[in-house]
Write a protein that holds these residues in place. Structure first.
Motif, PDB file in Angstrom:
ATOM      1  N   PHE A  32      -0.819   3.968  10.163  1.00  0.00           N
ATOM      2  CA  PHE A  32      -1.021   4.680   8.745  1.00  0.00           C
ATOM      3  C   PHE A  32      -2.454   3.492   8.152  1.00  0.00           C
ATOM      4  N   PRO A  33      -3.461   4.014   9.034  1.00  0.00           N
ATOM      5  CA  PRO A  33      -5.006   3.123   8.572  1.00  0.00           C
ATOM      6  C   PRO A  33      -4.936   2.723   7.063  1.00  0.00           C
ATOM      7  N   ASP A  34      -4.135   4.291   6.573  1.00  0.00           N
ATOM      8  CA  ASP A  34      -4.080   3.895   5.135  1.00  0.00           C
ATOM      9  C   ASP A  34      -3.703   3.474   4.811  1.00  0.00           C
ATOM     10  N   ALA A  35      -3.404   2.156   4.928  1.00  0.00           N
ATOM     11  CA  ALA A  35      -1.972   1.033   4.626  1.00  0.00           C
ATOM     12  C   ALA A  35      -2.508   0.375   3.574  1.00  0.00           C
ATOM     13  N   LEU A  36      -1.487  -0.170   2.763  1.00  0.00           N
ATOM     14  CA  LEU A  36      -2.513  -1.343   2.025  1.00  0.00           C
ATOM     15  C   LEU A  36      -1.870  -2.392   2.299  1.00  0.00           C
ATOM     16  N   THR A  72     -11.743   7.052  -3.493  1.00  0.00           N
ATOM     17  CA  THR A  72     -12.299   8.089  -3.113  1.00  0.00           C
ATOM     18  C   THR A  72     -12.365   8.846  -1.839  1.00  0.00           C
ATOM     19  N   SER A  73     -11.726   7.840  -1.037  1.00  0.00           N
ATOM     20  CA  SER A  73     -11.204   7.997   0.623  1.00  0.00           C
ATOM     21  C   SER A  73      -9.086   8.542   0.332  1.00  0.00           C
ATOM     22  N   ARG A  74      -8.772   8.625  -1.128  1.00  0.00           N
ATOM     23  CA  ARG A  74      -7.853   8.906  -1.211  1.00  0.00           C
ATOM     24  C   ARG A  74      -7.384  10.101  -2.127  1.00  0.00           C
ATOM     25  N   ASN A  75      -8.447  11.043  -2.624  1.00  0.00           N
ATOM     26  CA  ASN A  75      -8.876  11.644  -3.163  1.00  0.00           C
ATOM     27  C   ASN A  75      -9.312  12.665  -2.550  1.00  0.00           C
ATOM     28  N   GLY A  90       1.194   9.185  -1.494  1.00  0.00           N
ATOM     29  CA  GLY A  90       1.174   7.612  -1.975  1.00  0.00           C
ATOM     30  C   GLY A  90       0.841   6.507  -1.154  1.00  0.00           C
ATOM     31  N   LEU A  91       1.034   5.173  -1.737  1.00  0.00           N
ATOM     32  CA  LEU A  91       0.511   4.438  -0.789  1.00  0.00           C
ATOM     33  C   LEU A  91       1.799   3.857   0.153  1.00  0.00           C
ATOM     34  N   VAL A  92       1.016   3.422   1.714  1.00  0.00           N
ATOM     35  CA  VAL A  92       2.038   2.605   2.172  1.00  0.00           C
ATOM     36  C   VAL A  92       1.763   1.219   2.176  1.00  0.00           C
ATOM     37  N   VAL A  93       2.365   0.167   0.920  1.00  0.00           N
ATOM     38  CA  VAL A  93       1.506  -1.072   0.737  1.00  0.00           C
ATOM     39  C   VAL A  93       2.698  -2.532   1.375  1.00  0.00           C
ATOM     40  N   VAL A  94       2.100  -3.456   2.754  1.00  0.00           N
ATOM     41  CA  VAL A  94       2.112  -4.495   2.922  1.00  0.00           C
ATOM     42  C   VAL A  94       2.489  -5.559   2.104  1.00  0.00           C
ATOM     43  N   LEU A  95       3.019  -6.246   2.134  1.00  0.00           N
ATOM     44  CA  LEU A  95       3.554  -7.160   1.113  1.00  0.00           C
ATOM     45  C   LEU A  95       3.737  -8.729   1.923  1.00  0.00           C
ATOM     46  N   SER A  96       3.017  -9.225   2.906  1.00  0.00           N
ATOM     47  CA  SER A  96       3.282 -10.382   3.766  1.00  0.00           C
ATOM     48  C   SER A  96       2.794 -11.570   3.113  1.00  0.00           C
ATOM     49  N   GLY A  97       2.905 -12.876   3.223  1.00  0.00           N
ATOM     50  CA  GLY A  97       2.070 -14.022   2.797  1.00  0.00           C
ATOM     51  C   GLY A  97       3.343 -14.960   3.742  1.00  0.00           C
ATOM     52  N   PHE A  98       3.204 -16.366   2.989  1.00  0.00           N
ATOM     53  CA  PHE A  98       3.197 -17.925   3.872  1.00  0.00           C
ATOM     54  C   PHE A  98       4.672 -18.186   3.126  1.00  0.00           C
ATOM     55  N   SER A  99       5.430 -18.329   3.754  1.00  0.00           N
ATOM     56  CA  SER A  99       6.882 -19.162   3.559  1.00  0.00           C
ATOM     57  C   SER A  99       6.557 -19.460   2.098  1.00  0.00           C
ATOM     58  N   GLY A 100       7.343 -19.561   1.283  1.00  0.00           N
ATOM     59  CA  GLY A 100       7.068 -20.525  -0.076  1.00  0.00           C
ATOM     60  C   GLY A 100       6.219 -19.883  -1.205  1.00  0.00           C
ATOM     61  N   ALA A 101       5.721 -18.942  -0.494  1.00  0.00           N
ATOM     62  CA  ALA A 101       5.270 -18.287  -1.171  1.00  0.00           C
ATOM     63  C   ALA A 101       4.959 -16.967  -3.056  1.00  0.00           C
ATOM     64  N   GLY A 102       6.141 -16.887  -2.199  1.00  0.00           N
ATOM     65  CA  GLY A 102       6.960 -16.201  -3.477  1.00  0.00           C
ATOM     66  C   GLY A 102       7.153 -14.709  -3.415  1.00  0.00           C
ATOM     67  N   GLY A 142      -7.808 -12.281   7.125  1.00  0.00           N
ATOM     68  CA  GLY A 142      -8.440 -11.636   6.949  1.00  0.00           C
ATOM     69  C   GLY A 142      -9.018 -10.161   7.596  1.00  0.00           C
ATOM     70  N   LYS A 143      -7.237  -9.875   8.004  1.00  0.00           N
ATOM     71  CA  LYS A 143      -7.202  -8.409   8.232  1.00  0.00           C
ATOM     72  C   LYS A 143      -6.662  -7.807   7.263  1.00  0.00           C
ATOM     73  N   TYR A 144      -6.028  -8.455   6.223  1.00  0.00           N
ATOM     74  CA  TYR A 144      -5.700  -8.171   5.517  1.00  0.00           C
ATOM     75  C   TYR A 144      -6.942  -7.464   3.585  1.00  0.00           C
ATOM     76  N   ASP A 145      -5.799  -6.469   2.752  1.00  0.00           N
ATOM     77  CA  ASP A 145      -6.948  -6.333   2.434  1.00  0.00           C
ATOM     78  C   ASP A 145      -7.511  -6.614   1.214  1.00  0.00           C
ATOM     79  N   TYR A 146      -5.995  -7.733   0.508  1.00  0.00           N
ATOM     80  CA  TYR A 146      -6.218  -8.158  -0.624  1.00  0.00           C
ATOM     81  C   TYR A 146      -6.058  -8.798  -0.638  1.00  0.00           C
ATOM     82  N   LEU A 147      -5.911 -10.684  -1.698  1.00  0.00           N
ATOM     83  CA  LEU A 147      -5.178 -11.425  -1.581  1.00  0.00           C
ATOM     84  C   LEU A 147      -4.493 -11.356  -2.359  1.00  0.00           C
ATOM     85  N   ILE A 148      -3.198 -11.787  -2.476  1.00  0.00           N
ATOM     86  CA  ILE A 148      -2.204 -12.473  -4.140  1.00  0.00           C
ATOM     87  C   ILE A 148      -1.807 -13.742  -4.154  1.00  0.00           C
TER      88      ILE A 148
END
Lengths: 212, 212
Positions: free
Chosen positions: B116-120, B191-194, B6-18, B162-168
């Motif tokens: 967890f280097p594989d964390a998203l 592939t690295s997760r399979n 399974g994936l470790v998914v971290v959600l961060s973001g600006f205060s007020g970004a929801g 820039g240290k995050y993987d994706y922008l939401i």
């Protein structure tokens, strides 16, 4: 916010995994979203074909000069005819934030990745090796010898699977098409593909601070 | 074929970004798909709360011993109370191929990535810095001083984007929720997760070759 550039998307995969069908349905399901790369080739034009539609038709001399001038992202020769991906066409599209799809084999895929480290490499596979074999056999159009040759090629190709970014599991065509679409759309939001937008937000926030 | 873990998914973001709202709607929209990580905390239990539901409630001694025994993936202290993510709970979930969601700030996010280097890592942002400011002002509940403090914090946080993987991009809640869902589901096919499934296909194809 928008990503810096369009994506170069390479679709490879086992013979019999259905990559051509996935590509065709992807283009139909999302008209305008994706552009198919048009290859240059030395093979002769056939009735019904049009220069710049199926292929850019080139003489051997022209093709060799494209290679010499680094105008091809990758190229390969099959049965005496050469095929290659023109760099200028791909660059123009991605600079206009358009995604380009390339259907090429592993050697070409790795050549593209060298030229465009941001290229997205997708590898299409049936859910299992047994399923791949069953599909080749099930066609009923190939001799056992041909099937074994194809499986031998697949065995060799499978060694490069880890060099691709994502697997596309073609169990169900619609799902596989959705999967390719979702992967590409998700990749648009990768921070490394949004450096301009990120720099802009950072700069704007600094300006707010200065004005307080 | 299925991903290794399974994936470790971290959600961060600006205060007020929801980010809290996105998390809540994601869990509701895909019941059973995602698990919210439950934090350990030293703050006292409040009426209506249950140990192991909102938080794992710990004494200061217990919490410090968790730190000492490397039982927390990350921790931080706010207003004298400590909060941390229990490692065992997260590991159990991902080993059972379940995705875990963590809503934590950048320092915690980077601590998790180290473990967890594989964390998203996902970073939530409004479409622009101006929109962020307008949302804080538009609430009408904060003084100008508090808004400026929050923008100053956002300015500092933006340096880590820039240290995050994706922008939401949270322009429209439903779209942002879909975006998070599609990113996580797409990442399952990386592939690295399979590695286990890929090794299996490679091995099966080798066996076919040997049997010819």
């Amino acid at each position: 916010m928008t990503h810096d550039k369009g994506l170069v998307v390479v679709l490879s995969g086992f013979s019999g995994a259905g990559k051509g069908t996935i590509m065709k349905h992807l283009l139909e399901a999302h008209p305008g979203d994706y552009n198919l790369s048009i290859s240059a080739t030395t093979r002769g034009i056939r009735p019904g074909e049009e220069n710049g539609r199926e292929y850019f038709f080139k003489t051997r001399e022209e093709f060799d000069s494209m290679i010499a001038n680094n105008e091809l992202l990758e190229y390969a020769t099959f049965n005496g005819n050469s095929y290659g991906t023109p760099r200028a066409y791909v660059e123009e599209l991605i600079n206009n934030k358009k995604d380009v799809l390339l259907e090429i084999e592993i050697n070409g895929a790795l050549q593209v990745k060298e030229m465009f480290p941001d290229a997205l490499l997708l590898f299409t596979t049936p859910p299992s090796a047994l399923e791949l074999k069953n599909r080749l056999v099930g066609r009923g159009t190939e001799t056992e010898e041909v099937i074994n040759q194809r499986l031998a090629i697949s065995c060799k190709e499978s060694q490069g699977m880890g060099k691709y970014d994502y697997l596309i599991i073609n169990d169900n065509l619609d799902k596989a098409v959705d999967q390719v679409h979702n992967i590409i759309q998700s990749e648009h939001y990768r921070t490394s593909r949004n450096t301009i937008s990120i720099a802009q937000v950072q700069e704007e926030l600094k300006m707010f601070e200065r004005s307080n």
